[in-house]
Write a protein that holds these residues in place. Sequence first.
Motif, PDB file in Angstrom:
ATOM      1  N   LEU A 198      -7.422   1.895 -10.824  1.00 40.15           N
ATOM      2  CA  LEU A 198      -6.860   3.072 -11.496  1.00 40.15           C
ATOM      3  C   LEU A 198      -5.930   3.844 -10.560  1.00 40.15           C
ATOM      4  N   GLY A 199      -6.304   3.905  -9.289  1.00 34.78           N
ATOM      5  CA  GLY A 199      -5.444   4.582  -8.321  1.00 34.78           C
ATOM      6  C   GLY A 199      -4.110   3.877  -8.151  1.00 34.78           C
ATOM      7  N   ILE A 200      -4.131   2.547  -8.174  1.00 30.24           N
ATOM      8  CA  ILE A 200      -2.880   1.786  -8.064  1.00 30.24           C
ATOM      9  C   ILE A 200      -1.981   2.072  -9.259  1.00 30.24           C
ATOM     10  N   ARG A 220       2.806   4.609 -11.497  1.00 26.01           N
ATOM     11  CA  ARG A 220       3.399   5.291 -12.652  1.00 26.01           C
ATOM     12  C   ARG A 220       3.715   6.758 -12.376  1.00 26.01           C
ATOM     13  N   LYS A 221       3.338   7.224 -11.204  1.00 26.16           N
ATOM     14  CA  LYS A 221       3.612   8.618 -10.871  1.00 26.16           C
ATOM     15  C   LYS A 221       5.100   8.904 -10.902  1.00 26.16           C
ATOM     16  N   ASP A 222       5.843   7.962 -10.399  1.00 23.67           N
ATOM     17  CA  ASP A 222       7.297   8.063 -10.439  1.00 23.67           C
ATOM     18  C   ASP A 222       7.802   6.813 -11.145  1.00 23.67           C
ATOM     19  N   GLN A 223       8.532   6.980 -12.209  1.00 29.47           N
ATOM     20  CA  GLN A 223       8.999   5.831 -12.985  1.00 29.47           C
ATOM     21  C   GLN A 223       9.835   4.880 -12.143  1.00 29.47           C
ATOM     22  N   ARG A 226       3.341  -2.996  -1.110  1.00 23.24           N
ATOM     23  CA  ARG A 226       2.575  -2.307  -0.068  1.00 23.24           C
ATOM     24  C   ARG A 226       1.375  -1.581  -0.656  1.00 23.24           C
ATOM     25  N   ILE A 227       1.580  -0.972  -1.818  1.00 23.95           N
ATOM     26  CA  ILE A 227       0.473  -0.256  -2.464  1.00 23.95           C
ATOM     27  C   ILE A 227      -0.632  -1.226  -2.866  1.00 23.95           C
ATOM     28  N   TRP A 262      -8.383  -2.268   1.235  1.00 25.02           N
ATOM     29  CA  TRP A 262      -9.426  -1.255   1.059  1.00 25.02           C
ATOM     30  C   TRP A 262     -10.653  -1.845   0.357  1.00 25.02           C
ATOM     31  N   VAL A 263     -10.425  -2.621  -0.699  1.00 27.03           N
ATOM     32  CA  VAL A 263     -11.538  -3.203  -1.455  1.00 27.03           C
ATOM     33  C   VAL A 263     -12.312  -4.197  -0.598  1.00 27.03           C
ATOM     34  N   VAL A 264     -11.586  -5.091   0.092  1.00 27.11           N
ATOM     35  CA  VAL A 264     -12.260  -6.096   0.922  1.00 27.11           C
ATOM     36  C   VAL A 264     -13.009  -5.431   2.072  1.00 27.11           C
ATOM     37  N   GLY A 265     -12.384  -4.433   2.697  1.00 23.10           N
ATOM     38  CA  GLY A 265     -13.043  -3.739   3.797  1.00 23.10           C
ATOM     39  C   GLY A 265     -14.307  -3.022   3.354  1.00 23.10           C
ATOM     40  N   SER A 266     -14.214  -2.318   2.235  1.00 18.75           N
ATOM     41  CA  SER A 266     -15.389  -1.607   1.718  1.00 18.75           C
ATOM     42  C   SER A 266     -16.495  -2.587   1.328  1.00 18.75           C
ATOM     43  N   PHE A 267     -16.098  -3.688   0.699  1.00 20.11           N
ATOM     44  CA  PHE A 267     -17.086  -4.687   0.295  1.00 20.11           C
ATOM     45  C   PHE A 267     -17.789  -5.289   1.507  1.00 20.11           C
TER      46      PHE A 267
END
Length: 366
Positions: A287-289, A294-297, A308-309, A316-321
């Motif tokens: 959802l953050g991605i 979409r924050k800026d069209q 990069r995003i 982030w996901v792999v590290g947290s997991f």
Amino acid sequence: MSTGVHPSTFLYARATSSNGTSVLESFAEEIQCYSLPYGLLGFISHVLTYYTIVCLWFGRKPLWPFSRVSFSRFDLALGGFGLLISTLLSIVTIVRCKDTWQLLVIAVWKMSMSLLNGLTAVHVAILFTLRKMKLRKAAKKRRREGSDESNETAVSGVKLEEAAEAESGKGRHKKEKSTETTTGSHKKEKSTDSKTGKHTKERSTKSKAADEEAPVVPKDKDEPAISVKVDPLKVVAWWIVLYIPGMFAGITGLMALVVEAQGHGGIRGLTAGFYAIVGAGTLFTILGIVYRLRKDQGELGRPEKAKRIILGAIVWVVGSFSILAVFYSDWALGMMTNNITGLPSSDAAAVYWTYWVAKRLPMFSL
């Protein structure tokens, strides 16, 4: 001979089926080959390991993160000994658990973490060493060049003084010739005195210049302390590539054990919580991605930034997991053996605590 768990270890009888109970009883026998930390002690060990790695990534002292790491051969020795001892003891466990593939791959997982911890400490120490050597070499070069320039200036000054003295001598000689009242003998005596004084002063000046020609290079003991600032994160963090394959292999073996022990209520609850946290974290990341793109069209029209995003989100996901998976494995193994503290048996204590302490050595980096 029992080597992996506390003598009082026995399996929970809360498995709902006789099949589940027999599986856990069988596992209690098999895990005796496993002499690496798990349970509460394993959890504490892994928290300290992650903390040490993060501090070293940012060039901070683990015992005092408000201060930067300063190079010493002591740091390099700590990292090297910790890496060697923890890796060797992990290999010993791998060999002893070769008949139980689940425990074998879990031991490989823990060895990959030991490698990440030790290699990070060694690499940071080497980075600081090379940086300090480079700065010291540059400082010596600057001092040498400064000494050469001062010598050249001194020699130039001597030559200017000689030229001025010669010019002054010529002026006096002309004045003596134009004076009619001065006798010839007096002229000769004065000229001789002038030349003698000139040569005496010239010899004195040249002797002084010769004394100044030898460059003075400060000795190492007189060198000022060199402050080294290094940001190791971009270089050292790549060692995590060695950890990820071991982590996925280990989690595969752990989940195989969890499936076999699914009759254990505590393990079911722990597993549900683990998956819930991982799933929620992944969902919020996605959802953050979407929100960020979409924050800026115009962002959707810039593929480089979008990549990069997305890459940052994957990291982030792999590290947290990987962090949560290690903690999950500690508590799951503790529950399976009813040894939630993870205390070793007496005959495994030497190997266990040696490994535990070896992984702490990089924490004392100065």
